[in-house]
Design a protein around this motif. Structure first.
Motif, short mmCIF file in Angstrom:
data_model
loop_
_atom_site.label_atom_id
_atom_site.label_comp_id
_atom_site.label_asym_id
_atom_site.label_seq_id
_atom_site.Cartn_x
_atom_site.Cartn_y
_atom_site.Cartn_z
N VAL A 50 0.84 -1.20 0.00
CA VAL A 50 0.00 0.00 0.00
C VAL A 50 0.88 1.25 0.00
O VAL A 50 0.55 2.26 -0.63
CB VAL A 50 -0.94 -0.02 1.21
N SER A 51 2.00 1.18 0.69
CA SER A 51 2.94 2.30 0.70
C SER A 51 3.40 2.64 -0.71
O SER A 51 3.40 3.80 -1.12
CB SER A 51 4.15 1.95 1.58
N GLU A 52 3.78 1.63 -1.48
CA GLU A 52 4.23 1.87 -2.85
C GLU A 52 3.12 2.48 -3.69
O GLU A 52 3.35 3.41 -4.48
CB GLU A 52 4.70 0.55 -3.49
N LEU A 53 1.90 1.97 -3.53
CA LEU A 53 0.77 2.51 -4.28
C LEU A 53 0.57 3.99 -4.01
O LEU A 53 0.44 4.80 -4.93
CB LEU A 53 -0.50 1.73 -3.90
N LEU A 54 0.56 4.38 -2.73
CA LEU A 54 0.24 5.76 -2.37
C LEU A 54 1.39 6.71 -2.63
O LEU A 54 1.17 7.92 -2.73
CB LEU A 54 -0.19 5.82 -0.91
N ASN A 55 2.61 6.20 -2.73
CA ASN A 55 3.75 7.07 -3.03
C ASN A 55 3.90 7.33 -4.52
O ASN A 55 4.72 8.15 -4.92
CB ASN A 55 5.04 6.47 -2.48
N GLY A 56 3.10 6.65 -5.34
CA GLY A 56 3.13 6.90 -6.78
C GLY A 56 2.43 8.20 -7.14
O GLY A 56 1.68 8.77 -6.35
N ASP A 57 2.68 8.69 -8.35
CA ASP A 57 2.12 9.97 -8.76
C ASP A 57 0.62 9.90 -9.03
O ASP A 57 -0.10 10.88 -8.82
CB ASP A 57 2.84 10.48 -10.00
N PRO A 59 -2.06 7.21 -8.10
CA PRO A 59 -2.61 5.96 -7.58
C PRO A 59 -4.01 5.66 -8.11
O PRO A 59 -4.35 4.50 -8.34
CB PRO A 59 -2.61 6.17 -6.06
N ALA A 60 -4.84 6.68 -8.32
CA ALA A 60 -6.20 6.45 -8.79
C ALA A 60 -6.18 5.81 -10.18
O ALA A 60 -6.95 4.89 -10.48
CB ALA A 60 -6.99 7.75 -8.82
N ALA A 61 -5.29 6.29 -11.06
CA ALA A 61 -5.19 5.72 -12.41
C ALA A 61 -4.73 4.27 -12.35
O ALA A 61 -5.22 3.40 -13.10
CB ALA A 61 -4.23 6.55 -13.26
N LEU A 62 -3.81 3.98 -11.45
CA LEU A 62 -3.33 2.60 -11.29
C LEU A 62 -4.46 1.69 -10.81
O LEU A 62 -4.59 0.55 -11.27
CB LEU A 62 -2.18 2.58 -10.30
#
Length: 401
Positions: A50-57, A59-62
């Motif tokens: 979850v950390s990796e997901l939220l640190n991305g530019d 996350p909603a698109a992913l």
């Protein structure tokens, strides 16, 4: 505990971006998941934590990409049922706390009402039998209602001067109305428990309570990406003896509960919506006792941004992001048993913390010493990621991270 999907999810779940974590017995480890209707979508191939997901530019698109993919799915109702029945079994898919590598931080004394209760604890020296008498004395010294007092303001400084003269100044008043908020580490990384799990009260505490809170989920750049619900289990007698015992009062096995999911901000739910949250608490005891309480987030004495700046900045960074308990307005002082004894937990209490926009976090109180020992830590997660990260990449995304 009887958990239901309808109670677990927010009322507008169809419009919400809800991210959580699931224990997967097939791979013997945790998987980040997205709630998609009546299923949970495996996000591991898109973001292993979850950390990796939220640190991305983006996350909603992913998440939208994962929603339309052929990634593994679990039935939500089956996972919720297994979570209700779970006693630490690793044989069935069940929900976990919805964050992983994020530091678990907390702010205290962020409401005037809770500030008064902390002063009372200190004045009582942790002896709950003195609470009612001390409450009357402290409120009289404060001169009535302090609602609307801006911490760090000239008016707050004048209140401080009056209290010093009256002999009632306290370290809790310092962080309650002074220029700097209290920020502390609530729990180690990966130690938080999720909905359906037991929360612990250690045998050395005889005066304790739940603290229903809104928890901000912040990325490694200090951006608030979403929020969840939390229970900052608090040992009032321990902290009341000395604020230097804060670690003993706050950080024990099962003392930090988070969930059920992280709601990411989007058009359906924004940071301003989070500012208006009203969080409901219900405690149901096996003795037939029921306690109800409310935490009105809009009455916070400091804005979210000020609390985040106190935790994150040039003075402190969090490479994996962090979650931040924002404090609670609720402080139970009604008597559960004998008059003047106030409230404290009993083993078997079921604690529900919920809001229409964030769902419901449900836990049962048990002796801390009887809880299953915490064993899946950072080393275990690293070994799991090394074993599975490449094998579980979705088609076309290998090497994307």
């Amino acid at each position: 505990m009887n958990l239901s999907v309808s109670a677990l999810l927010p009322d507008d779940a169809a419009a919400a971006l809800l991210v959580g974590r699931l224990w997967d017995p097939e791979t013997a480890g945790p998987r980040p998941v997205l709630v998609d209707g009546d299923t949970l979508v495996d996000l591991f191939g898109y973001a292993a934590t979850v950390s990796e997901l939220l640190n991305g530019d983006q996350p909603a698109a992913l998440l939208e990409e994962a929603r339309s993919s052929n990634a593994r799915r679990w039935n939500l109702a089956e996972a919720v049922h297994a979570t209700s029945e779970n006693t630490g079994s690793i044989e069935t898919p069940h929900l976990l706390a919805p964050v992983d590598l994020q530091a678990v931080k907390a702010c205290g004394v962020t409401f005037v009402d809770s500030m008064v209760e902390r002063v009372i604890e200190e004045r009582c020296g942790g002896d709950f039998t003195l609470a009612e008498q001390m409450r009357a004395q402290v409120l009289e010294a404060l001169g009535g209602n302090l609602a609307g007092l801006r911490p760090g303001s000239p008016e707050a400084a004048r209140v401080k001067d009056v209290l010093v003269r009256e002999g009632f100044w306290s370290q809790y008043l310092e962080v309650g109305i002074g220029p700097d908020p209290e920020v502390f580490t609530k729990a180690p990384v990966l130690s938080a428990v999720g909905t359906g799990s037991h929360i612990g009260v250690p045998s050395f505490s005889s005066w304790n309570n739940p603290e229903p809170e809104l928890v901000l989920v912040v990325d490694n750049q200090g951006r608030i990406r979403g929020c969840t619900l939390g229970n900052d289990v608090n040992l009032r007698d321990v902290e009341g003896r000395s604020a230097l015992l804060l670690g003993m009062a706050k950080d024990n096995n099962g003392s930090a509960a988070l969930g059920p999911f992280v709601r990411l901000f989007n058009d359906s739910y924004t940071l301003d919506d989070a500012r208006q949250e009203t969080i409901q608490l219900t405690v149901r005891g096996t003795d037939g006792y029921t306690l109800n309480g409310t935490n009105s987030v809009q009455r916070l004495s400091r804005p979210f941004e000020e609390l985040v700046r106190a935790a994150y900045g040039r003075h402190h960074q969090y490479p994996d992001g962090f979650v931040l308990f924002t404090g609670t307005l609720f402080a139970p002082n009604e008597d559960r048993d004998a008059a003047g004894m106030g409230f404290t937990h009993k083993f078997g209490d079921v604690v529900e913390i919920g809001s229409p926009r964030l769902g419901t976090l449900t836990n049962m109180v048990a002796p801390t010493e009887d809880l299953q020992p915490w064993s899946f830590g950072i080393g275990s997660l690293l070994r799991y990621l090394l074993a599975h990260s490449r094998a579980d990449e979705p088609s076309g995304r290998a090497g994307a991270r």
